[in-house]
Write an enzyme that holds these catalytic residues in place. Structure first.
Site, PDB file in Angstrom:
ATOM      1  N   SER A 149      -4.228  12.264  23.356  1.00 19.94           N
ATOM      2  CA  SER A 149      -4.515  11.375  24.481  1.00 19.94           C
ATOM      3  C   SER A 149      -5.876  10.706  24.386  1.00 19.94           C
ATOM      4  O   SER A 149      -6.152   9.768  25.122  1.00 19.94           O
ATOM      5  CB  SER A 149      -4.423  12.144  25.810  1.00 19.94           C
ATOM      6  N   LYS A 184     -10.604  13.977  29.479  1.00 19.82           N
ATOM      7  CA  LYS A 184     -10.249  12.586  29.775  1.00 19.82           C
ATOM      8  C   LYS A 184     -11.499  11.844  30.249  1.00 19.82           C
ATOM      9  O   LYS A 184     -12.508  12.445  30.618  1.00 19.82           O
ATOM     10  CB  LYS A 184      -9.208  12.511  30.910  1.00 19.82           C
TER      11      LYS A 184
END
Length: 198
Positions: free
Chosen positions: A121, A159
């Site tokens: 990701s 993230k």
């Protein structure tokens, strides 16, 4: 404070480091003589005296194996040789350097810890599956920082951190993935370095 060494003192110091690493014990003066291929104990003792005066070693009187690196020298000797700059574009003259890069000073700090990344990701932030991320432990992150985040259900992820009006957007760095939206999340720390083994 470490004082600069002469080329010969540097050679003696490197020999001492090599013997310490190989044998996991302090060498004797005779062992240093053999490794340096010298026949005079007084020559080796003189170099050891100079290394001690310049802050590179410590010695315990009356012990044949009483030579140890000073704390400052031990930190410095752990580093890897830094050999200069290499071109990734136009060709660049390669110049051999004598300095060392101590990753302990860069990475090993009280509030830092590492995590192994699983998943893709964050690939567009150059964080790949299997990389180690070095995280500075802190409870807040600035908007847009790469953070290690824990959600109320106990899930953890790395993230981009974007607090919004009534929610938090956890933004992946992968165009094929959608952001995660959560009402609450806890910042565990922010990513400060990535370590990759090829």
């Amino acid at each position: 404070m470490l004082q600069p060494l002469t080329p010969r003192q540097h050679e003696v110091f490197r020999c001492l480091c090599d013997l310490l690493e190989r044998d996991q014990a302090s060498p004797t003066v005779r062992e240093l003589m053999q490794s340096l291929r010298v026949v005079s104990t007084s020559s080796v003792v003189r170099h050891l005296d100079e290394l001690q005066q310049k802050g590179w070693i410590e010695r315990q009187a009356g012990r044949s194996r009483g030579i140890a690196l000073s704390e400052a020298a031990a930190r410095r000797s752990r580093g890897m040789p830094w050999s200069g700059v290499i071109a990734a574009g136009l060709m660049h003259e390669a110049i051999e350097q004598q300095e060392r890069i101590d990753f302990a000073e860069l990475l090993h700090k009280d509030k830092h810890f590492t995590l192994t990344v699983r998943g893709d990701s964050m690939v567009e932030a150059h964080i790949l599956d299997g990389d180690l991320v070095v995280v500075r432990r802190q409870e807040e992150a600035a908007k847009g920082q790469i953070a290690v985040v824990r959600t109320p259900d106990g899930q953890a992820t790395v993230k981009y951190w974007f607090p919004e009006k009534n929610r938090i957007r956890l933004q992946p760095a992968n165009r094929r993935m959608r952001p995660l939206y959560v009402r609450r999340a806890e910042v565990v720390g922010v990513v400060v370095s990535v370590v990759r083994t090829l």
